[in-house]
Design a protein around this motif. Structure first.
Motif, mmCIF file in Angstrom:
data_model
loop_
_atom_site.group_PDB
_atom_site.id
_atom_site.type_symbol
_atom_site.label_atom_id
_atom_site.label_comp_id
_atom_site.label_asym_id
_atom_site.label_seq_id
_atom_site.Cartn_x
_atom_site.Cartn_y
_atom_site.Cartn_z
ATOM 1 N N GLY A 167 -1.697 6.587 -10.208
ATOM 2 C CA GLY A 167 -1.958 7.948 -10.656
ATOM 3 C C GLY A 167 -3.268 8.066 -11.395
ATOM 4 N N LYS A 168 -3.549 7.121 -12.286
ATOM 5 C CA LYS A 168 -4.809 7.138 -13.019
ATOM 6 C C LYS A 168 -5.993 6.864 -12.091
ATOM 7 C CE LYS A 168 -5.419 7.736 -16.733
ATOM 8 N NZ LYS A 168 -5.846 8.965 -17.442
ATOM 9 N N LEU A 169 -5.804 5.942 -11.135
ATOM 10 C CA LEU A 169 -6.879 5.692 -10.162
ATOM 11 C C LEU A 169 -7.207 6.956 -9.370
ATOM 12 C CD1 LEU A 169 -6.095 2.178 -8.640
ATOM 13 C CD2 LEU A 169 -8.146 2.854 -9.913
ATOM 14 N N TYR A 196 10.064 -4.736 -2.949
ATOM 15 C CA TYR A 196 9.521 -3.439 -2.535
ATOM 16 C C TYR A 196 9.667 -2.403 -3.656
ATOM 17 C CZ TYR A 196 9.023 0.749 0.439
ATOM 18 O OH TYR A 196 8.640 1.947 0.990
ATOM 19 N N THR A 197 10.881 -2.298 -4.194
ATOM 20 C CA THR A 197 11.145 -1.309 -5.239
ATOM 21 C C THR A 197 10.345 -1.593 -6.498
ATOM 22 O OG1 THR A 197 13.379 -1.052 -4.368
ATOM 23 C CG2 THR A 197 12.967 -0.224 -6.586
ATOM 24 N N LEU A 198 10.240 -2.867 -6.841
ATOM 25 C CA LEU A 198 9.508 -3.258 -8.037
ATOM 26 C C LEU A 198 8.050 -2.821 -7.947
ATOM 27 C CD1 LEU A 198 10.139 -4.825 -10.659
ATOM 28 C CD2 LEU A 198 9.313 -6.877 -9.518
ATOM 29 N N ALA A 199 7.408 -3.134 -6.824
ATOM 30 C CA ALA A 199 6.000 -2.762 -6.651
ATOM 31 C C ALA A 199 5.836 -1.249 -6.618
ATOM 32 C CB ALA A 199 5.453 -3.383 -5.364
ATOM 33 N N ALA A 200 6.734 -0.561 -5.915
ATOM 34 C CA ALA A 200 6.642 0.889 -5.803
ATOM 35 C C ALA A 200 6.833 1.581 -7.139
ATOM 36 C CB ALA A 200 7.680 1.400 -4.807
ATOM 37 N N THR A 201 7.551 0.959 -8.055
ATOM 38 C CA THR A 201 7.806 1.567 -9.365
ATOM 39 C C THR A 201 6.696 1.266 -10.356
ATOM 40 O OG1 THR A 201 10.191 1.396 -9.017
ATOM 41 C CG2 THR A 201 9.439 1.706 -11.272
ATOM 42 N N VAL A 202 6.364 -0.013 -10.514
ATOM 43 C CA VAL A 202 5.455 -0.393 -11.598
ATOM 44 C C VAL A 202 4.029 0.067 -11.348
ATOM 45 C CG1 VAL A 202 6.866 -2.389 -12.173
ATOM 46 C CG2 VAL A 202 4.917 -2.681 -10.647
ATOM 47 N N MET A 203 3.657 0.321 -10.094
ATOM 48 C CA MET A 203 2.276 0.699 -9.811
ATOM 49 C C MET A 203 2.031 2.200 -9.888
ATOM 50 S SD MET A 203 0.613 -2.039 -9.515
ATOM 51 C CE MET A 203 -0.936 -1.303 -8.974
ATOM 52 N N LEU A 204 3.066 2.987 -10.103
ATOM 53 C CA LEU A 204 2.892 4.439 -10.115
ATOM 54 C C LEU A 204 1.855 4.923 -11.131
ATOM 55 C CD1 LEU A 204 6.555 5.679 -9.546
ATOM 56 C CD2 LEU A 204 4.592 6.143 -8.080
ATOM 57 N N ALA A 253 -1.974 11.459 -13.317
ATOM 58 C CA ALA A 253 -1.193 10.799 -14.370
ATOM 59 C C ALA A 253 0.145 11.492 -14.587
ATOM 60 C CB ALA A 253 -1.989 10.765 -15.669
ATOM 61 N N VAL A 254 0.150 12.828 -14.632
ATOM 62 C CA VAL A 254 1.407 13.535 -14.909
ATOM 63 C C VAL A 254 2.348 13.460 -13.707
ATOM 64 C CG1 VAL A 254 0.763 15.875 -14.119
ATOM 65 C CG2 VAL A 254 2.301 15.597 -16.060
ATOM 66 N N THR A 255 1.808 13.479 -12.502
ATOM 67 C CA THR A 255 2.645 13.335 -11.313
ATOM 68 C C THR A 255 3.254 11.938 -11.253
ATOM 69 O OG1 THR A 255 1.183 14.889 -10.156
ATOM 70 C CG2 THR A 255 2.722 13.619 -8.813
ATOM 71 N N ALA A 256 2.444 10.931 -11.575
ATOM 72 C CA ALA A 256 2.940 9.553 -11.577
ATOM 73 C C ALA A 256 4.024 9.359 -12.623
ATOM 74 C CB ALA A 256 1.785 8.589 -11.843
ATOM 75 N N LEU A 302 2.762 9.344 -4.125
ATOM 76 C CA LEU A 302 2.121 9.919 -5.299
ATOM 77 C C LEU A 302 0.902 10.749 -4.927
ATOM 78 C CD1 LEU A 302 1.984 10.126 -8.339
ATOM 79 C CD2 LEU A 302 0.825 7.912 -8.386
ATOM 80 N N MET A 303 0.048 10.208 -4.050
ATOM 81 C CA MET A 303 -1.169 10.935 -3.688
ATOM 82 C C MET A 303 -0.861 12.161 -2.837
ATOM 83 S SD MET A 303 -3.647 9.640 -5.295
ATOM 84 C CE MET A 303 -2.539 9.177 -6.644
ATOM 85 N N SER A 304 0.225 12.139 -2.061
ATOM 86 C CA SER A 304 0.611 13.344 -1.318
ATOM 87 C C SER A 304 0.867 14.497 -2.279
ATOM 88 C CB SER A 304 1.861 13.066 -0.476
ATOM 89 O OG SER A 304 1.607 12.110 0.523
ATOM 90 N N GLN A 305 1.597 14.219 -3.348
ATOM 91 C CA GLN A 305 1.895 15.260 -4.335
ATOM 92 C C GLN A 305 0.642 15.676 -5.104
ATOM 93 O OE1 GLN A 305 4.812 12.887 -6.353
ATOM 94 N NE2 GLN A 305 6.539 13.847 -5.307
ATOM 95 N N THR A 306 -0.227 14.712 -5.412
ATOM 96 C CA THR A 306 -1.446 15.025 -6.160
ATOM 97 C C THR A 306 -2.420 15.817 -5.303
ATOM 98 O OG1 THR A 306 -1.170 12.955 -7.387
ATOM 99 C CG2 THR A 306 -3.310 14.018 -7.520
ATOM 100 N N ILE A 307 -2.541 15.464 -4.034
ATOM 101 C CA ILE A 307 -3.449 16.189 -3.139
ATOM 102 C C ILE A 307 -3.023 17.640 -3.002
ATOM 103 C CG2 ILE A 307 -4.148 16.388 -0.721
ATOM 104 C CD1 ILE A 307 -4.094 13.261 -0.689
ATOM 105 N N ILE A 308 -1.724 17.877 -2.831
ATOM 106 C CA ILE A 308 -1.235 19.258 -2.746
ATOM 107 C C ILE A 308 -1.615 20.036 -4.012
ATOM 108 C CG2 ILE A 308 0.877 20.653 -2.830
ATOM 109 C CD1 ILE A 308 0.132 19.825 -0.038
ATOM 110 N N ALA A 309 -1.518 19.377 -5.162
ATOM 111 C CA ALA A 309 -1.870 20.034 -6.417
ATOM 112 C C ALA A 309 -3.353 20.352 -6.494
ATOM 113 C CB ALA A 309 -1.467 19.151 -7.603
ATOM 114 N N ARG A 310 -4.193 19.546 -5.843
ATOM 115 C CA ARG A 310 -5.639 19.751 -5.902
ATOM 116 C C ARG A 310 -6.134 20.832 -4.938
ATOM 117 N NH1 ARG A 310 -8.720 15.395 -8.029
ATOM 118 N NH2 ARG A 310 -10.532 16.603 -7.333
ATOM 119 N N VAL A 311 -5.402 21.096 -3.859
ATOM 120 C CA VAL A 311 -5.921 22.018 -2.839
ATOM 121 C C VAL A 311 -5.146 23.329 -2.762
ATOM 122 C CG1 VAL A 311 -6.760 20.082 -1.460
ATOM 123 C CG2 VAL A 311 -4.520 21.056 -0.949
#
Length: 504
Positions: free
Chosen positions: A65-67, A53-61, A389-392, A116-125
């Motif tokens: 973020g870029k996606l 779980y931790t491995l996937a949650a870390t390496v995919m950040l 990217a910067v949030t990730a 990650l997307m929760s933090q990015t969405i807040i930044a966008r709106v």
């Protein structure tokens, strides 16, 4: 994109719900590990339930973020939540450990996307001035999950069975998805139409090798494999530098690392990962052994830490949103945490339990005062096309600090306690219950041994936060703007900042 205040509130509730879901999943499962592994007949491999779980949650950040920058954070958020819920169902139906680990990997990937997307969405709106308040609200998910998760996990496992530890995510996640679909606007992506596939593959491979090296280094049987993974990680990182410099749309844009505000925030994120997670992981054991308490009573110390963190997180988020000023809080916070941990190192053995509770509450207040503010600050220093990217990257640095710090401190504690215990006691088999059942004289020796081993650990963590204090002093001063984000950076110096105040 400007949203009405009511729609922003609904959106924040939805994002808080899914953030809490991801944070709670990690802490709930930790309580049920032994039961799950025992039922599946794989006690010797149960750590992989968490490692996968931790491995996937870390390496995919960084990839996620870029996606988010390319296709838009809304799409990544919805797909991540769908993956998380499907994987939760699969975990509960797991007939063997292999199935469970595979489902946990997918669950970790979904959890990373949600956070990650929760933090990015807040930044966008929202405007940079609004973000600290909303980031603080969403950030309450983690400290609350630390306190609630183990209790909830134990109750569910005892009364419903361990499958419901995973299945409980489904109704909660569907409710959060319904709220999000109502409140979440269609945020466009398209910042960089071309995705950095070579950089993503090399980065993922290097980070997997790094996490495995840190995870395995403390096991004598796996140490050769850990050293091999460390070598692969170093080679991968060097190759990544070359690839990213030539990539048209790098997964980790080099321009971000030339920004002093971004660099300072990354440093502070590393401090939190290294210090906070190690404290949460090992303080209960220290309290049980050095203060001769039960597991339940030992939980009071981390609860005091978390409550301090929770209060200061919400308070400083509100204060920064009112004034736009942010630099003071990392400076004060790192200083308070360093002083608190230095005090923990100096406490003599045998103090009343309320003393370490009060000291660790100070550490929590210091850490909480900047743990989520730095996301708002680092996002304000980046252009809109780099928000994901910067949030990730900020999250990634925190995760790496957590993995490395926890592994290093675990090794120090393991070797130190084994060497300090009186003759006839084996550190590998000395459980807290066995220690409390020993004679008063032996209990005293055990308490002194743990105190003497943890004192330099606390001192080392104090030095980590002291280094964070220096980083906080280097954080460029500024004031968060109340203008909505555009393609240019939105953190402005005092001489050009808008004078109107945000009332949303």
């Amino acid at each position: 994109m400007t949203l009405s205040p009511a729609r922003v509130r609904i959106l924040v509730v939805a994002l808080l719900a899914v953030s809490f879901l991801g944070a709670l999943d990690h802490t709930v499962v930790s309580t049920s590990l032994a039961t799950i592994a025992g039922d599946l007949g794989a006690l010797e491999h149960m750590s992989w339930i968490m490692v996968g779980y931790t491995l996937a949650a870390t390496v995919m950040l960084p990839v996620l973020g870029k996606l988010g920058d390319v296709v838009g954070p809304r799409r990544v958020f919805v797909v991540s939540l769908g993956l998380f819920l499907v994987a939760s169902l699969a975990c509960g139906f797991a007939p063997d450990l292999g199935w469970l680990i595979a489902a946990r990997v997918i669950q970790g990937l979904g959890s990373a996307g949600l956070q990650l997307m929760s933090q990015t969405i807040i930044a966008r709106v929202t405007s940079p001035r609004q973000r600290p308040r909303y980031m603080a609200i969403i950030g309450t998910a983690f400290p609350v999950a630390i306190v609630v998760g183990p209790v909830v996990g134990g109750l569910i496992t005892d009364f419903w069975g361990w499958s419901w530890v995973f299945w409980i995510n489904v109704p909660l996640g569907l409710a959060a998805l319904a709220l999000a679909l109502v409140a979440l606007p269609r945020l466009p992506g398209g910042a960089h139409p071309r995705f950095d596939v070579p950089g993503s593959l090399v980065f993922t491979g290097a980070l997997v090798a790094l996490v495995l090296a840190v995870t395995w280094i403390g096991d004598d049987a796996l140490r050769p494999a850990a050293l091999g993974c460390a070598a692969v990680a170093v080679i991968g990182i060097l190759a990544l530098v070359v690839i990213e410099r030539r990539a048209a749309a790098p997964i980790l844009p080099p321009r971000l690392f030339r920004n002093p505000t971004v660099l300072a925030c990354l440093g502070l994120s590393l401090i939190i990962g290294t210090g906070l997670f190690a404290i949460v992981a090992y303080v209960p054991t220290y309290v049980q052994m050095a203060y001769r308490t039960s597991a339940t009573v030992s939980g009071l110390v981390p609860i005091a830490t978390v409550l301090g963190m929770l209060v200061s997180n919400l308070l400083t988020g509100w204060l920064v949103s009112r004034s736009g000023r942010y630099r003071l809080y990392p400076v004060l916070g790192t200083g308070m945490a360093a002083a608190g941990l230095a005090t923990m190192a100096a406490l003599p053995a045998g103090m009343p339990l309320w003393v370490p509770m009060a000291v660790m509450a100070v550490v929590g207040v210091g850490t909480g005062s900047f743990m989520n503010i730095i996301f708002a600050v680092v996002q304000s220093a980046a252009s809109r096309e780099d928000l994901g990217a910067v949030t990730a990257t900020t999250n990634l640095v925190r995760q790496i600090g957590s993995a490395v710090g926890t592994a290093v401190i675990g090794g120090i504690v393991g070797f130190g306690v084994a060497a300090a215990l009186p003759a006839g006691l084996d550190a590998a088999t000395l459980a807290p219950a066995a220690a409390r059942a020993a004679t008063p004289a032996v209990q005293g020796e055990i308490a002194v041994a743990y105190h003497d081993v943890f004192a330099p650990v606390f001192l080392g963590l104090a030095a980590v936060y002291a280094f964070g204090f220096v980083i906080a002093l280097l954080l460029p001063a500024g004031r968060l703007s109340d203008e909505m984000p555009a393609s240019a950076p939105v953190s402005t110096p005092d001489s050009v900042r808008p004078r109107r105040r945000e009332h949303v």
